[in-house]
Motif scaffolding. Structure first.
Motif, PDB file in Angstrom:
ATOM      1  N   GLN A  98      -3.740  35.205  63.900  1.00 30.79           N
ATOM      2  CA  GLN A  98      -4.533  34.817  62.578  1.00 30.79           C
ATOM      3  C   GLN A  98      -3.247  34.736  61.588  1.00 30.79           C
ATOM      4  N   GLU A  99      -3.405  33.642  60.689  1.00 31.88           N
ATOM      5  CA  GLU A  99      -2.816  33.597  59.623  1.00 31.88           C
ATOM      6  C   GLU A  99      -3.620  33.981  58.348  1.00 31.88           C
ATOM      7  N   GLY A 108      -6.397  30.641  59.004  1.00 31.28           N
ATOM      8  CA  GLY A 108      -6.331  30.122  60.399  1.00 31.28           C
ATOM      9  C   GLY A 108      -6.029  30.779  61.680  1.00 31.28           C
ATOM     10  N   GLU A 109      -6.485  30.235  62.557  1.00 30.19           N
ATOM     11  CA  GLU A 109      -6.350  31.077  63.734  1.00 30.19           C
ATOM     12  C   GLU A 109      -6.289  30.335  65.177  1.00 30.19           C
ATOM     13  N   SER A 134      -7.374  25.978  67.742  1.00 27.61           N
ATOM     14  CA  SER A 134      -6.502  26.303  66.566  1.00 27.61           C
ATOM     15  C   SER A 134      -6.821  25.731  65.283  1.00 27.61           C
ATOM     16  N   LEU A 136      -4.652  27.069  62.855  1.00 25.21           N
ATOM     17  CA  LEU A 136      -3.660  27.527  62.271  1.00 25.21           C
ATOM     18  C   LEU A 136      -2.867  26.325  61.209  1.00 25.21           C
ATOM     19  N   GLN A 137      -2.416  26.948  60.128  1.00 23.44           N
ATOM     20  CA  GLN A 137      -2.000  26.158  59.119  1.00 23.44           C
ATOM     21  C   GLN A 137      -0.370  25.803  59.089  1.00 23.44           C
ATOM     22  N   VAL A 267       0.621  37.820  59.287  1.00 27.46           N
ATOM     23  CA  VAL A 267      -0.228  37.261  60.497  1.00 27.46           C
ATOM     24  C   VAL A 267      -0.554  38.678  61.259  1.00 27.46           C
TER      25      VAL A 267
END
Length: 295
Positions: A98-99, A108-109, A134, A136-137, A267
């Motif tokens: 994760q972010e 995001g993940e 996903s 994630l950014q 993260v």
């Protein structure tokens, strides 16, 4: 699975996960804890977990009831048993990265689900059983980027490895109604091609089984990062009692900060092992009836 309070020795329960144990980090590093050593960002532990800390004392108040060397010998023999037994079980492993945004909420993940299977030669490997997802950014990850996780040993202190470590008794702590001895493990030497565990283990004081670990893996090049381009090295891992016999890792977590083009991004990685089941026995070929001669 129940994470808090309802722990029983022969039930399939696991231990509740605290946030990173900051005082243990100081013990692992053998130096005072500085602000830059702690995970950055407003990360908040999941609500189902509580924080457990070790008291800030330099020496334990009293020695354990058994000699320390005997405790270590016994739990290492259990580790020998568990590392062999785990190959006879299948499970689902979920890896979640994760972010986090400035508000401390997940932004995001990436999620990957695998399961151990055997190839035609009988060797175990992790097979992707759900298509990776996903949102994630800042990062682009593929399933092969996480292969380094497979190379981290699940049972670091087996009997064959004890001679390579110095173990120091730190005291006792109760973890979800389980009284535990706490030992610090430090490698006596480091190598280029082999990684060694540097951290803390919690050992059930009654049954002398490792139920929790917190630490990192090191070589002569420094800390081992499970994935290139990601900072994770310190992991806190809890085990689950399977069938009243074996303690297998069931929950592992690491929090850190990614420096990406000057931006500090909190993260987290969480690895869960669930649905432990014995590997089905190979089907037996039907016996060929023997022919009998007529009289």
């Amino acid at each position: 699975m129940r994470w808090a309070g309802q722990f029983r020795r022969y039930e399939r329960n696991s231990l509740s996960l605290p946030s990173l144990v900051l005082l243990l980090l100081a013990a692992i590093q053998d130096s005072p804890l500085h602000a830059q050593d702690a995970p950055q960002g407003p990360l908040v532990p999941p609500p189902e977990h509580h924080v457990t800390r070790i008291g800030n004392v330099s020496e334990p108040a009293a020695p354990p009831s058994l000699p320390e060397a005997e405790i270590v010998r016994r739990f290492s023999l259990k580790e020998d048993e568990y590392i062999l037994s785990r190959t006879r079980y299948t499970y689902r492993k979920t890896i979640r990265i994760q972010e986090f945004g400035a508000d401390g909420q997940p932004a995001g993940e990436f999620v990957l689900v695998t399961q151990p299977v055997r190839d035609v030669d009988g060797k175990l490997f992790e097979k992707v059983v759900e298509r990776p997802r996903s949102t994630l950014q800042h990062l682009f990850l593929r399933s092969e980027d996480l292969e380094g996780i497979q190379r981290i040993p699940a049972f670091p202190l087996t009997s064959s490895q004890l001679a390579k470590y110095d173990l120091k008794y730190l005291g006792k702590e109760q973890v979800d109604e389980v009284d535990c001895y706490i030992f610090q493990a430090k490698p006596r030497g480091v190598e280029r091609v082999k990684a060694y565990f540097d951290g803390i283990v919690w050992v059930d004081a009654k049954y002398l089984e490792v139920v929790k670990t917190y630490g990192k893996w090191v070589t002569d090049q420094g800390d081992v990062h499970t994935m290139a381009n990601l900072p994770f090295s310190l992991f806190e891992t809890y085990r689950e009692n399977v069938e009243g016999k074996y303690w297998f890792p069931s929950y592992s977590r690491s929090d850190d900060t990614l420096n990406l083009n000057g931006e500090q991004i909190p993260v987290r990685i969480v690895i869960k092992w669930t649905d432990f089941k014995p590997v089905p026995s190979a089907p037996q070929a039907p016996a060929t009836p023997t022919s009998s001669s007529k009289p």
